[in-house]
Design a protein around this motif. Structure first.
Motif, PDB file in Angstrom:
ATOM      1  N   ARG A  33      -8.037  11.760   2.602  1.00 22.03           N
ATOM      2  CA  ARG A  33      -8.350  10.757   3.628  1.00 22.03           C
ATOM      3  C   ARG A  33      -7.690  11.063   4.970  1.00 22.03           C
ATOM      4  N   LEU A  34      -6.757  11.994   4.974  1.00 20.09           N
ATOM      5  CA  LEU A  34      -6.025  12.344   6.192  1.00 20.09           C
ATOM      6  C   LEU A  34      -6.767  13.402   6.990  1.00 20.09           C
ATOM      7  N   THR A  35      -6.400  13.524   8.257  1.00 19.22           N
ATOM      8  CA  THR A  35      -6.930  14.639   9.050  1.00 19.22           C
ATOM      9  C   THR A  35      -6.403  15.940   8.454  1.00 19.22           C
ATOM     10  N   PRO A  36      -7.040  17.073   8.719  1.00 20.54           N
ATOM     11  CA  PRO A  36      -6.550  18.341   8.162  1.00 20.54           C
ATOM     12  C   PRO A  36      -5.080  18.626   8.499  1.00 20.54           C
ATOM     13  N   GLU A  37      -4.661  18.299   9.713  1.00 20.57           N
ATOM     14  CA  GLU A  37      -3.274  18.545  10.116  1.00 20.57           C
ATOM     15  C   GLU A  37      -2.310  17.646   9.350  1.00 20.57           C
ATOM     16  N   GLU A  38      -2.652  16.357   9.237  1.00 17.26           N
ATOM     17  CA  GLU A  38      -1.806  15.424   8.487  1.00 17.26           C
ATOM     18  C   GLU A  38      -1.768  15.810   7.011  1.00 17.26           C
ATOM     19  N   ARG A  39      -2.909  16.220   6.475  1.00 18.70           N
ATOM     20  CA  ARG A  39      -2.979  16.628   5.068  1.00 18.70           C
ATOM     21  C   ARG A  39      -2.043  17.809   4.809  1.00 18.70           C
ATOM     22  N   ARG A  40      -2.101  18.813   5.664  1.00 20.76           N
ATOM     23  CA  ARG A  40      -1.262  19.998   5.489  1.00 20.76           C
ATOM     24  C   ARG A  40       0.218  19.615   5.540  1.00 20.76           C
ATOM     25  N   GLU A  41       0.595  18.796   6.513  1.00 23.41           N
ATOM     26  CA  GLU A  41       1.999  18.386   6.624  1.00 23.41           C
ATOM     27  C   GLU A  41       2.451  17.623   5.383  1.00 23.41           C
ATOM     28  N   GLN A  42       1.664  16.661   4.947  1.00 25.21           N
ATOM     29  CA  GLN A  42       2.053  15.865   3.785  1.00 25.21           C
ATOM     30  C   GLN A  42       2.084  16.712   2.511  1.00 25.21           C
ATOM     31  N   LYS A  63      11.952  11.632  -0.469  1.00 21.08           N
ATOM     32  CA  LYS A  63      11.317  11.557   0.856  1.00 21.08           C
ATOM     33  C   LYS A  63      11.604  12.853   1.604  1.00 21.08           C
ATOM     34  N   VAL A  64      10.637  13.279   2.402  1.00 19.80           N
ATOM     35  CA  VAL A  64      10.817  14.380   3.349  1.00 19.80           C
ATOM     36  C   VAL A  64      10.232  13.911   4.667  1.00 19.80           C
ATOM     37  N   ILE A  65      10.946  14.179   5.738  1.00 22.12           N
ATOM     38  CA  ILE A  65      10.430  13.935   7.083  1.00 22.12           C
ATOM     39  C   ILE A  65      10.486  15.278   7.797  1.00 22.12           C
ATOM     40  N   ALA A  66       9.348  15.770   8.225  1.00 23.55           N
ATOM     41  CA  ALA A  66       9.235  17.131   8.738  1.00 23.55           C
ATOM     42  C   ALA A  66       9.779  17.308  10.155  1.00 23.55           C
ATOM     43  N   TYR A  67       9.920  16.246  10.933  1.00 23.32           N
ATOM     44  CA  TYR A  67      10.162  16.379  12.369  1.00 23.32           C
ATOM     45  C   TYR A  67      11.433  15.686  12.878  1.00 23.32           C
ATOM     46  N   THR A  68      12.377  15.361  12.027  1.00 22.36           N
ATOM     47  CA  THR A  68      13.550  14.585  12.427  1.00 22.36           C
ATOM     48  C   THR A  68      14.400  15.291  13.480  1.00 22.36           C
ATOM     49  N   PHE A  69      14.716  16.548  13.271  1.00 21.77           N
ATOM     50  CA  PHE A  69      15.615  17.276  14.165  1.00 21.77           C
ATOM     51  C   PHE A  69      14.896  18.298  15.033  1.00 21.77           C
ATOM     52  N   GLY A  70      13.592  18.295  15.025  1.00 22.98           N
ATOM     53  CA  GLY A  70      12.841  19.226  15.864  1.00 22.98           C
ATOM     54  C   GLY A  70      11.359  19.116  15.587  1.00 22.98           C
ATOM     55  N   ASP A  71      10.584  19.569  16.543  1.00 23.63           N
ATOM     56  CA  ASP A  71       9.133  19.516  16.408  1.00 23.63           C
ATOM     57  C   ASP A  71       8.640  20.492  15.348  1.00 23.63           C
ATOM     58  N   THR A  72       7.572  20.107  14.713  1.00 23.09           N
ATOM     59  CA  THR A  72       6.916  21.009  13.780  1.00 23.09           C
ATOM     60  C   THR A  72       6.043  21.982  14.563  1.00 23.09           C
ATOM     61  N   VAL A  73       5.695  23.090  13.925  1.00 22.08           N
ATOM     62  CA  VAL A  73       4.876  24.120  14.552  1.00 22.08           C
ATOM     63  C   VAL A  73       3.721  24.421  13.610  1.00 22.08           C
ATOM     64  N   GLU A  74       2.510  24.388  14.160  1.00 26.14           N
ATOM     65  CA  GLU A  74       1.336  24.704  13.363  1.00 26.14           C
ATOM     66  C   GLU A  74       0.599  25.877  13.976  1.00 26.14           C
ATOM     67  N   ALA A  75       0.199  26.810  13.126  1.00 29.36           N
ATOM     68  CA  ALA A  75      -0.597  27.953  13.557  1.00 29.36           C
ATOM     69  C   ALA A  75      -1.602  28.226  12.440  1.00 29.36           C
ATOM     70  N   GLY A  76      -2.802  27.715  12.595  1.00 28.19           N
ATOM     71  CA  GLY A  76      -3.810  27.874  11.553  1.00 28.19           C
ATOM     72  C   GLY A  76      -3.369  27.163  10.289  1.00 28.19           C
ATOM     73  N   ASP A  77      -3.260  27.919   9.213  1.00 31.02           N
ATOM     74  CA  ASP A  77      -2.872  27.350   7.918  1.00 31.02           C
ATOM     75  C   ASP A  77      -1.365  27.376   7.683  1.00 31.02           C
ATOM     76  N   LEU A  78      -0.604  27.797   8.681  1.00 28.31           N
ATOM     77  CA  LEU A  78       0.851  27.879   8.571  1.00 28.31           C
ATOM     78  C   LEU A  78       1.483  26.650   9.222  1.00 28.31           C
ATOM     79  N   PHE A  79       2.389  26.030   8.501  1.00 30.34           N
ATOM     80  CA  PHE A  79       3.096  24.844   8.989  1.00 30.34           C
ATOM     81  C   PHE A  79       4.586  25.114   8.882  1.00 30.34           C
ATOM     82  N   LYS A  80       5.298  24.992  10.006  1.00 30.32           N
ATOM     83  CA  LYS A  80       6.747  25.194  10.016  1.00 30.32           C
ATOM     84  C   LYS A  80       7.440  23.898  10.399  1.00 30.32           C
ATOM     85  N   ALA A  81       8.499  23.590   9.670  1.00 38.27           N
ATOM     86  CA  ALA A  81       9.301  22.388   9.933  1.00 38.27           C
ATOM     87  C   ALA A  81      10.765  22.814  10.039  1.00 38.27           C
ATOM     88  N   PRO A  82      11.182  23.313  11.207  1.00 35.01           N
ATOM     89  CA  PRO A  82      12.553  23.797  11.355  1.00 35.01           C
ATOM     90  C   PRO A  82      13.592  22.689  11.450  1.00 35.01           C
TER      91      PRO A  82
END
Length: 131
Positions: A33-42, A63-82
């Motif tokens: 039900r999520l957008t492709p970007e939200e789906r990938r992150e979740q 619980k995991v929160i991907a963006y607490t201490f920095g922005d996430t980075v998306e490149a195609g099918d790659l998702f980074k949560a530094p």
């Protein structure tokens, strides 16, 4: 990417309702039900909880929160949560991960992560962390 508050709350409730290792048809239906970007992150957040629970001994992430201490980075099918965090047994811990999914955003193709230090309780309110 930051989820809309209502979407983030629904996803957090969804993840809390199921064991970290589960990815049954109910979860897949919710993720679809999520957008492709939200789906990938979740999906990547769920994978982070699953791997930490399986590979890191005493942690029981809920619980995991991907963006607490920095922005996430998306490149195609790659998702980074530094700058991610996860909660385990009422405590928050820093986390960074890199997650590659298939085009559907559901199938994990590769996943690397590193657990960091515990986040001191006196910093929780600054970063909107909670019990």
């Amino acid at each position: 990417m930051t989820l809309r508050p209502s979407t983030a709350a629904a996803c957090l409730a969804l993840m809390a309702a199921f064991p970290a290792h589960a990815l049954d048809s109910s979860i897949v239906q919710q993720l679809d039900r999520l957008t492709p970007e939200e789906r990938r992150e979740q999906r990547c957040d769920i994978e982070a909880m699953r791997r930490i629970a399986k590979q890191e001994g005493d942690f029981r992430p809920d619980k995991v929160i991907a963006y607490t201490f920095g922005d996430t980075v998306e490149a195609g099918d790659l998702f980074k949560a530094p700058g991610a965090v996860f909660r385990s047994k009422g405590e928050w811990y820093r986390l960074k991960y890199k997650c590659k999914t298939a085009e559907d955003g559901l199938t994990i193709q590769s996943f690397d992560y590193k657990v960091g230090t515990k986040v001191p309780r006196d910093e929780w309110s600054e970063y909107y962390l909670y019990e």
